[in-house]
Design a protein around this motif. Structure first.
Motif, PDB file in Angstrom:
ATOM      1  N   LEU A 378       3.619  -1.988   5.665  1.00 15.08           N
ATOM      2  CA  LEU A 378       2.317  -2.655   5.603  1.00 15.08           C
ATOM      3  C   LEU A 378       2.387  -3.885   4.703  1.00 15.08           C
ATOM      4  O   LEU A 378       1.790  -4.924   5.019  1.00 15.08           O
ATOM      5  CB  LEU A 378       1.256  -1.690   5.075  1.00 15.08           C
ATOM      6  CG  LEU A 378       0.817  -0.583   6.036  1.00 15.08           C
ATOM      7  CD1 LEU A 378      -0.143   0.370   5.334  1.00 15.08           C
ATOM      8  CD2 LEU A 378       0.157  -1.174   7.275  1.00 15.08           C
ATOM      9  N   GLU A 379       3.097  -3.776   3.603  1.00 23.68           N
ATOM     10  CA  GLU A 379       3.277  -4.933   2.710  1.00 23.68           C
ATOM     11  C   GLU A 379       3.887  -6.101   3.487  1.00 23.68           C
ATOM     12  O   GLU A 379       3.391  -7.236   3.421  1.00 23.68           O
ATOM     13  CB  GLU A 379       4.180  -4.557   1.533  1.00 23.68           C
ATOM     14  CG  GLU A 379       3.613  -3.520   0.588  1.00 23.68           C
ATOM     15  CD  GLU A 379       2.868  -4.157  -0.574  1.00 23.68           C
ATOM     16  OE1 GLU A 379       2.619  -5.368  -0.520  1.00 23.68           O
ATOM     17  OE2 GLU A 379       2.537  -3.413  -1.513  1.00 23.68           O
ATOM     18  N   ASP A 380       4.958  -5.826   4.211  1.00 18.32           N
ATOM     19  CA  ASP A 380       5.640  -6.875   4.976  1.00 18.32           C
ATOM     20  C   ASP A 380       4.739  -7.414   6.081  1.00 18.32           C
ATOM     21  O   ASP A 380       4.676  -8.628   6.325  1.00 18.32           O
ATOM     22  CB  ASP A 380       6.933  -6.326   5.579  1.00 18.32           C
ATOM     23  CG  ASP A 380       7.949  -5.910   4.531  1.00 18.32           C
ATOM     24  OD1 ASP A 380       7.796  -6.340   3.365  1.00 18.32           O
ATOM     25  OD2 ASP A 380       8.876  -5.152   4.865  1.00 18.32           O
ATOM     26  N   ALA A 381       4.034  -6.518   6.769  1.00 21.21           N
ATOM     27  CA  ALA A 381       3.182  -6.928   7.884  1.00 21.21           C
ATOM     28  C   ALA A 381       2.055  -7.838   7.412  1.00 21.21           C
ATOM     29  O   ALA A 381       1.749  -8.860   8.040  1.00 21.21           O
ATOM     30  CB  ALA A 381       2.615  -5.692   8.582  1.00 21.21           C
ATOM     31  N   LEU A 382       1.445  -7.498   6.284  1.00 20.43           N
ATOM     32  CA  LEU A 382       0.330  -8.293   5.784  1.00 20.43           C
ATOM     33  C   LEU A 382       0.787  -9.658   5.295  1.00 20.43           C
ATOM     34  O   LEU A 382       0.062 -10.652   5.413  1.00 20.43           O
ATOM     35  CB  LEU A 382      -0.382  -7.524   4.675  1.00 20.43           C
ATOM     36  CG  LEU A 382      -1.121  -6.270   5.173  1.00 20.43           C
ATOM     37  CD1 LEU A 382      -1.458  -5.349   4.014  1.00 20.43           C
ATOM     38  CD2 LEU A 382      -2.376  -6.648   5.937  1.00 20.43           C
ATOM     39  N   GLU A 383       1.994  -9.708   4.753  1.00 18.32           N
ATOM     40  CA  GLU A 383       2.538 -11.010   4.342  1.00 18.32           C
ATOM     41  C   GLU A 383       2.751 -11.913   5.558  1.00 18.32           C
ATOM     42  O   GLU A 383       2.409 -13.103   5.535  1.00 18.32           O
ATOM     43  CB  GLU A 383       3.858 -10.800   3.601  1.00 18.32           C
ATOM     44  CG  GLU A 383       4.465 -12.091   3.070  1.00 18.32           C
ATOM     45  CD  GLU A 383       5.733 -11.854   2.264  1.00 18.32           C
ATOM     46  OE1 GLU A 383       6.465 -12.829   2.013  1.00 18.32           O
ATOM     47  OE2 GLU A 383       5.994 -10.687   1.896  1.00 18.32           O
TER      48      GLU A 383
END
Length: 411
Positions: A378-383
């Motif tokens: 999720l961290e990567d996706a939101l970035e």
């Protein structure tokens, strides 16, 4: 349709941009180690395998121990109790959906489905020859059901309305009062309620789950359930149909017999998992689901917090259940994005990030983000989502966003 769209988006992803593919367009938490099911659930199946009890065929409606275990499980929250004879074991909730809807497919009949919704209800209704009429879930009212809209669209050929509680994909949990109003509307219209309750053990908000069967004295209720979501074992394909009908309407109208006939001509639920079901259900309590629900709650907090800083994507209500989050696209603030499908196609192609466009759920210009994944994903996706939105943001809007207030509150 939903699977077709997801596969199309995956096809647009490219290994050439050197970014790993982030599959947040569909949901299966079971593939991630942090969501592994409880050890007592695994042991229940292992014990059946070693005993040899689950190697034979079972009766079409399911073996009696499994049916009784389901009855006992759903009765925990019911005033109007069901018996084992009210239970039919199915190959996951989807087969239960198919058996129930096909049993109602009379000439000229129509069925009321929510919008947005789990797409399988519409597909199965159309396949069975039922006319589909869609009522709205109201985002400005925390996704409550538009009861006035239901009354306006129903007629003498309406056979049932479907509700999903806890709701997929909206993530809300209906209150006792709202569900009572649903039952009263169904009684007024002379129809039954089909309640999909597969997410009843996936609640991480404050609103408690209330089963639709609690209102079966007002209107007859068919409940669809499974262990797929709560116990994180969708591949086991064990579900059930529960008829909650203290007034005997399903028997007198032939609905129960029609469901039995449909079950008779369909594949049986796996006997091995049926034999394991009593152990699984009887030993399950709040602690069984606590770890999973805590991770989902933390993931929701993460996504909602980050979306506050991402332009053009707005979460109108923080979900309290389910494994998805719906967000609205503010396309008027973006250049060169036609609609939600165009948004998701460009996002997949440029960022290797797959989200589900709302049109697949009947909700145009929204997106669905899967939260049942590892937090780092999720961290990567939101970035990536943030970078994508900023690239397509209109220049005037981007300029306004970049303006900061100084310490005196002046620009």
């Amino acid at each position: 349709m939903m699977r077709v769209i997801v596969y199309k988006l995956f096809d647009l992803c490219s290994p050439e941009n050197k970014k790993t593919i982030l599959p947040l367009g569909h949901g299966d938490p079971a593939v991630y180690p942090c969501f592994r099911t409880s050890i007592h659930v695994e042991n229940a199946v292992v014990d059946v395998i070693r005993s040899g009890k689950g190697n034979s065929y079972g009766p079409a409606a399911g073996i009696l121990p499994a049916r009784q275990a389901v009855a006992d499980y759903v009765n925990r929250d019911l005033t109007n109790k069901v018996t084992s004879s009210d239970i039919y074991m199915t190959v996951g909730c989807n087969q239960g959906t198919e058996a129930v809807i096909h049993s109602l497919a009379l000439p000229n009949a129509n069925i009321l489905l929510p919008r947005p919704s789990y797409a399988h209800f519409e597909a199965r209704s159309i396949f069975s020859g039922l006319e589909v009429r869609k009522y709205d879930l109201l985002p400005e009212q925390e996704w409550d059901i538009d009861l006035q809209g239901i009354e306006a669209m129903a007629d003498e050929n309406t056979v049932a309305m479907v509700i999903i509680n806890p709701n997929n994909p909206c993530g809300n949990v209906y209150s006792h009062d709202h569900l009572k109003k649903v039952a009263e509307m169904a009684r007024k219209l002379g129809i039954m309620v089909i309640a999909d309750e597969v997410y009843r053990e996936t609640i991480y908000g404050d609103n408690p789950f209330v089963p639709m069967g609690e209102f079966s004295l007002i209107a007859p209720v068919i409940t669809l359930g499974s262990i797929s979501k709560g116990w994180i074992v969708p591949g086991w394909r064990i579900g059930w149909i529960a008829l909650n009908d203290p007034k005997g309407i399903f028997k007198s109208t032939g609905v129960a017999q029609s469901i039995q006939q449909n079950i008779d001509i369909n594949p049986d639920a796996t006997t091995m998992f049926q034999f394991a079901l009593p152990e699984i259900l009887e030993k399950s309590n709040k602690e069984t689901f606590a770890k999973k629900n805590l991770i989902l709650k933390q993931n929701v907090e993460l996504v909602c917090d980050r979306l506050n800083d991402i332009p053009c994507v707005v979460c109108t209500k923080k979900p309290e259940s389910c494994t998805y989050l719906l967000a609205k696209l503010e396309l008027s603030l973006m250049d060169d994005i036609e609609d939600d499908m165009d948004f998701c196609m460009k996002l997949a192609k440029e960022e290797n990030l797959v989200l589900l466009p709302g049109v697949a759920l009947g909700l145009k210009n929204w997106i669905r983000i899967t939260i049942g994944v590892e937090p780092q994903m999720l961290e990567d996706a939101l970035e990536r989502l943030n970078g994508f939105c900023k690239r397509y943001m209109k220049k005037t809007e981007a300029l306004l966003q970049d303006l900061k207030l100084n310490d005196d509150g002046e620009i």
